[in-house]
Design an enzyme around this catalytic site. Structure first.
Site, PDB file in Angstrom:
ATOM      1  N   GLU A  60       0.625  -0.980   0.117  1.00 55.06           N
ATOM      2  CA  GLU A  60       0.106   0.283   0.448  1.00 55.06           C
ATOM      3  C   GLU A  60       0.932   1.328  -0.254  1.00 55.06           C
ATOM      4  OE1 GLU A  60      -3.062  -0.151   3.377  1.00 55.06           O
ATOM      5  OE2 GLU A  60      -3.786  -2.200   2.498  1.00 55.06           O
ATOM      6  N   GLU A  67      -5.231  -8.334   1.365  1.00 53.57           N
ATOM      7  CA  GLU A  67      -6.105  -8.532   2.128  1.00 53.57           C
ATOM      8  C   GLU A  67      -7.375  -8.101   2.289  1.00 53.57           C
ATOM      9  OE1 GLU A  67      -3.859  -4.895   4.574  1.00 53.57           O
ATOM     10  OE2 GLU A  67      -2.306  -5.320   3.841  1.00 53.57           O
TER      11      GLU A  67
END
Ligand code: IFM
Length: 474
Positions: free
Chosen positions: A173, A377
């Site tokens: 991320e 995720e």
């Protein structure tokens, strides 16, 4: 939990589909000064008054550093096919460059060996937000040199673990690293400087490319290479929404997808941020370097956002997916409003929208037809209640089941999805929110460090077992 909690599940995923769980170093390891580990930006940030809710720090967290064997057995008990962890850079290179900390490397060797002994595929993420503080002191991600330090670190890990790790992920991320770390200041190092955030974007892209190249040079195992990006589903609310969606898409997604997977800068991003920078820090050849061949794109998905352009009337509705700060994670687009969804929501205040996952997987697969995807995720925080050694987190079971079904539906529509990793294996340090938000499928009692498998953990174990049984008979 009720017997029909997983009725109709598991959805049918293909042979070889990997189901597992994920964590990140600073969120679970603790051992912040053990055996020569150096400080990271999250150590410094969490120890600064007012930065983290409740003054929580990752000093001890889930104490995974000292409970490795117990946690490995826990994973084996759940039947995980794969475990995604991140490496703490400052545990391996306390100063971010140069000298290696052998004890730190040994910890990750023990982790990877312990996974392999239990038949669990190791998926290693090089960077999940914990930059060595020594590198931040020299400019952090807005400084080009940090990308070269990352290249060196990748070579160290490739040489140390490259004979046994199955899949490598460079960055987790990077949107958060750049825009929350240097733009809004909600995350470490807590800077609020729009131009620094955009410089960080570029140097993260460059670092990714340099690291993939270095890993391919040093790794000896036949491994897969990937990056994990976070995606939000974007929804329309009025006639200004298409413009708002284009702006947020450019910042949230195109910032990284375009350089890493197309080898170009997003024109939209450049024009929307023209008042902040001319992107002159992008040097000739950088985009080719950032654009390395990958085997998998890691997809992190949690929620959708309805957006529109603020009409100047009344208070502007802000992006409340992250802690409020003086800065903004949307440089050049602060006039985009985030309109609260009616719900239902998780304890983070994030809306529950499995359709967003299916739509995302289908659209990524259309854009990158030759690139397999993996959900690296997905999960949810809820206000769990522990009773008699059990946690009946039916809300999390429902959340996971609905998102698994959405992913299975995407597979039926032709998406080449290779796996699904639940966030998170353990309750952990949820960054600026501290320990209050619990994402684990295993509860951690932070007083005693006792682990309790929640109903969601049992659901995942049953889902994996059913998947394995179905694959054996087909
Ligand atoms: O806890 C984080 C993780 O570190 C990165 N992805 C989102 C999770 C939940 O906020």
């Amino acid at each position: 939990m009720t017997a029909d909690s997983w009725a109709g599940v598991p959805p049918s995923f293909p042979h070889g589909f990997v189901i597992g769980a994920a964590t990140a170093a600073y969120q679970i390891e603790g051992g912040h000064d053990a055996d020569g580990r150096g400080p990271s930006i999250w150590d410094v940030f969490s120890h600064t008054d007012g930065r983290v809710q409740g003054g929580d720090t990752g000093d001890v967290a889930a104490d995974h550093y000292h409970r490795l064997e117990e946690d490995l057995d826990l994973m084996a008990g759940l039947g995980l096919h794969a475990y995604r962890f991140s490496v703490s850079w400052s545990r391996v290179q306390p100063e971010g460059r140069g000298a290696l900390n052998q004890a730190g490397l040994d910890f990750y060797r023990r982790l990877v060996d312990g996974l392999l002994e239990r038949g669990i595929d190791p998926i290693a993420t090089l960077y999940h937000w914990d930059l060595p503080q020594a590198l931040e002191d020299r400019g952090g991600w807005p400084a080009r040199d940090t990308a070269y330090a990352f290249e060196e670190y990748a070579a160290v890990l490739g040489a140390a673990l490259g004979d046994r790790v199955h899949m490598w992920t460079t960055l987790n991320e990077p949107w958060c690293s750049a825009y929350l770390g240097y733009g809004s200041g909600a995350h470490a190092p807590g800077r609020t400087d729009d131009e620094a955030a955009l410089r960080a974007v570029h140097h993260l892209n460059l670092a990714h490319g340099l690291a993939v190249r270095e890993l391919r040079r040093t790794v000896t195992h036949d491994a897969a290479y990937s990056v994990t990006l976070n995606f939000r589903g974007l929804e329309s609310v009025d006639e200004s929404s298409p413009e708002a969606i284009a702006r947020i898409d450019a910042l949230a997604h195109r910032s990284f997808l375009d350089p890493m997977l197309h080898g170009r800068l997003s024109e939209r991003l450049v024009s929307d941020t023209a008042a902040i920078t001319d992107w002159g820090f992008v040097r000739s050849g950088d985009l080719d370097l950032a654009h390395q061949e990958l085997d998998v794109l890691g997809v992190n998905y949690y929620y959708t956002n309805a957006v529109r352009i603020w009409d100047g009337q009344g208070p502007r509705l802000r992006d409340d997916n992250h802690r409020e700060t003086a800065g903004s994670p949307w440089p050049g687009s602060r006039d985009v409003e985030f309109v609260p969804d009616p719900g239902p929501r998780t304890a983070m205040g994030w809306n529950i929208a499995p359709h967003g996952l299916e739509r995302l997987l289908v659209s990524l697969s259309a854009e990158f037809p030759d690139l397999p995807l993996m959900v690296t995720e997905n999960g949810a925080a809820f206000d769990d209640v522990a009773t008699d050694g059990a946690v009946h987190d039916q809300d999390r079971v429902d959340y996971l089941r609905r998102h698994f079904e959405a992913a299975a539906s995407a597979v039926r529509r032709g998406v080449d999805l290779r796996g699904y990793l639940v966030w998170s294996l353990l309750d952990n340090f949820e960054w600026a929110w501290g320990f209050e938000k619990r994402f684990g499928i295993v509860r951690v009692d932070y007083e005693t460090q006792r682990r309790t498998v929640k109903d969601s953990g049992q659901w995942l174990a049953a889902t994996i077992a059913a998947h394995d049984a179905a694959r054996r008979t087909h």
